[in-house]
Design an enzyme around this catalytic site. Structure first.
Site, PDB file in Angstrom:
ATOM      1  N   HIS A  28      -6.843  -6.763  -0.478  1.00 58.35           N
ATOM      2  CA  HIS A  28      -6.881  -5.319  -0.694  1.00 58.35           C
ATOM      3  C   HIS A  28      -6.012  -4.970  -1.902  1.00 58.35           C
ATOM      4  O   HIS A  28      -4.934  -5.545  -2.088  1.00 58.35           O
ATOM      5  CB  HIS A  28      -6.375  -4.565   0.533  1.00 58.35           C
ATOM      6  CG  HIS A  28      -7.146  -4.850   1.782  1.00 58.35           C
ATOM      7  ND1 HIS A  28      -6.768  -5.827   2.684  1.00 58.35           N
ATOM      8  CD2 HIS A  28      -8.280  -4.304   2.274  1.00 58.35           C
ATOM      9  CE1 HIS A  28      -7.638  -5.869   3.680  1.00 58.35           C
ATOM     10  NE2 HIS A  28      -8.564  -4.956   3.456  1.00 58.35           N
ATOM     11  N   ASP A  56      -3.354 -10.326  -2.517  1.00 58.40           N
ATOM     12  CA  ASP A  56      -3.922  -9.813  -1.268  1.00 58.40           C
ATOM     13  C   ASP A  56      -5.358  -9.360  -1.528  1.00 58.40           C
ATOM     14  O   ASP A  56      -5.702  -8.926  -2.634  1.00 58.40           O
ATOM     15  CB  ASP A  56      -3.076  -8.628  -0.791  1.00 58.40           C
ATOM     16  CG  ASP A  56      -3.408  -8.170   0.608  1.00 58.40           C
ATOM     17  OD1 ASP A  56      -2.657  -8.509   1.532  1.00 58.40           O
ATOM     18  OD2 ASP A  56      -4.415  -7.455   0.777  1.00 58.40           O
ATOM     19  N   HIS A  58       0.814  -1.222   0.000  1.00 63.08           N
ATOM     20  CA  HIS A  58       0.000   0.000   0.000  1.00 63.08           C
ATOM     21  C   HIS A  58       0.846   1.270   0.000  1.00 63.08           C
ATOM     22  O   HIS A  58       0.303   2.369  -0.150  1.00 63.08           O
ATOM     23  CB  HIS A  58      -0.938   0.030   1.202  1.00 63.08           C
ATOM     24  CG  HIS A  58      -1.993  -1.031   1.176  1.00 63.08           C
ATOM     25  ND1 HIS A  58      -2.809  -1.233   0.092  1.00 63.08           N
ATOM     26  CD2 HIS A  58      -2.351  -1.959   2.098  1.00 63.08           C
ATOM     27  CE1 HIS A  58      -3.631  -2.240   0.344  1.00 63.08           C
ATOM     28  NE2 HIS A  58      -3.370  -2.700   1.553  1.00 63.08           N
ATOM     29  N   ASP A 106      -5.395 -12.534   3.212  1.00 60.65           N
ATOM     30  CA  ASP A 106      -6.620 -12.021   3.813  1.00 60.65           C
ATOM     31  C   ASP A 106      -7.851 -12.198   2.926  1.00 60.65           C
ATOM     32  O   ASP A 106      -8.945 -11.760   3.289  1.00 60.65           O
ATOM     33  CB  ASP A 106      -6.457 -10.557   4.234  1.00 60.65           C
ATOM     34  CG  ASP A 106      -5.642  -9.728   3.269  1.00 60.65           C
ATOM     35  OD1 ASP A 106      -5.274 -10.235   2.195  1.00 60.65           O
ATOM     36  OD2 ASP A 106      -5.365  -8.555   3.591  1.00 60.65           O
TER      37      ASP A 106
END
Length: 308
Positions: A161, A159, A122, A243
């Protein structure tokens, strides 16, 4: 050939406030789950500043150094914190990504897994966010391209996200294919299919909430795998977040441990086709400790199979 595991105890010194999902126990559980596996183990070095300057300006690095507290926490954004040990952990994580590339491209190992925290995908060029401080996967890509002279690398981020930081860091890089699957809608809100990079070299695969393994497999088989094969990368880099697991508390995809094993095995097979099986994988998210442990172990098991 073997599989490398690269980590460092400093990654356990990045401490977050009580109740924060990105906590020390994540890496402790991952490392426990990898005990006894046939891995060649390496210590992550501190990343050299010259390496980090491939992706982040010096001013950003200096701002983090100045912000590091002597005790307690400094909050960088809504969910990203610095503790006294955080920068050492982040420099070790970035160093692990660089060392993984060096080990794989030298032929010392077939593939490598960097068991590190904080995660990195991120972090944008000058902005830390989403628990992340340095863009480890993007750094691995730039190190392979600029230091080792590769012509093409591919980064696959699974991931839950979106890897907005990796996308930002590689947006203008025609030598890097970036493929990211992510739940949508979900924080950080980016990752639409029309976000395709300055050179059309980015592939975003949004997945609706509750998407399970069958739909994920179809998406990768139709949208991701053909692009990797067509790009013919000389190295495959994985942002390995776990996740998307059905038990994860921060999202609502319904992947199982076997889905992560399938995806890893499929990516290893493609890597064998296009780049001699050369893979660097770096740990990103995953916040249910039992699911994280099981899925990471399954991921590494497939890397070991491919490297043996």
């Amino acid at each position: 050939m073997t599989t490398a595991l690269i980590t460092h105890a400093d990654c356990l010194t990045h401490v977050t406030p009580d109740g924060h999902p990105e906590r020390v126990a994540r890496l402790e559980h991952v490392l426990h789950g990898l005990e006894g596996k046939t891995l060649e183990r390496f210590t992550a070095p501190l990343a050299a500043e010259d390496d980090l300057l491939r992706i982040h300006p010096k001013s950003y690095i200096e701002d983090l150094r100045e912000a590091r507290p002597d005790a307690g926490f400094i909050q960088l954004d809504g969910d990203t914190f610095l503790s006294p040990g955080s920068l050492d952990a982040a420099f070790r994580g970035a160093g692990a990504a660089v060392r993984a590339v060096d080990l794989v491209l030298s032929g010392r190992v077939q593939n490598a897994f960097a068991a590190i925290r904080p995660p990195g995908h991120h972090t944008e060029t000058e902005t830390s966010m989403g628990f992340c401080l340095f863009g480890n996967a993007a750094l691995a890509a730039k190190h392979a391209l600029d230091h080792h002279g590769l012509k093409r690398v591919a980064v696959v981020d699974f991931d839950v996200h979106h890897g907005n930081g990796t996308q930002d860091l590689l947006w203008d890089e025609p030598r890097a294919l970036f493929i990211s699957s992510q739940q949508m809608p979900l924080w950080p809100g980016s990752g639409r299919p029309d976000e395709d990079g300055a050179h059309g070299q980015m592939v975003n695969i949004p997945l609706a909430p509750e998407t399970g393994g069958d739909a994920m497999r179809e998406a990768y088989e139709t949208l991701a795998f053909p692009r990797i094969r067509a790009f013919e990368p000389e190295l495959l880099i994985l942002s390995a977040g776990f996740d998307a697991h059905q038990d994860d508390p921060l999202a609502s995809l319904n992947w199982t441990t076997s889905d992560f094993a399938w995806l890893t095995a499929a990516l290893c097979a493609i890597a064998q086709e296009v780049c001699g099986g050369r893979i660097v994988s770096t740990l990103e998210g995953g916040y249910d400790l039992n699911a994280l442990t099981a899925a990471t172990a399954a991921h590494v098991d497939e890397l070991i199979k491919a490297g043996s």
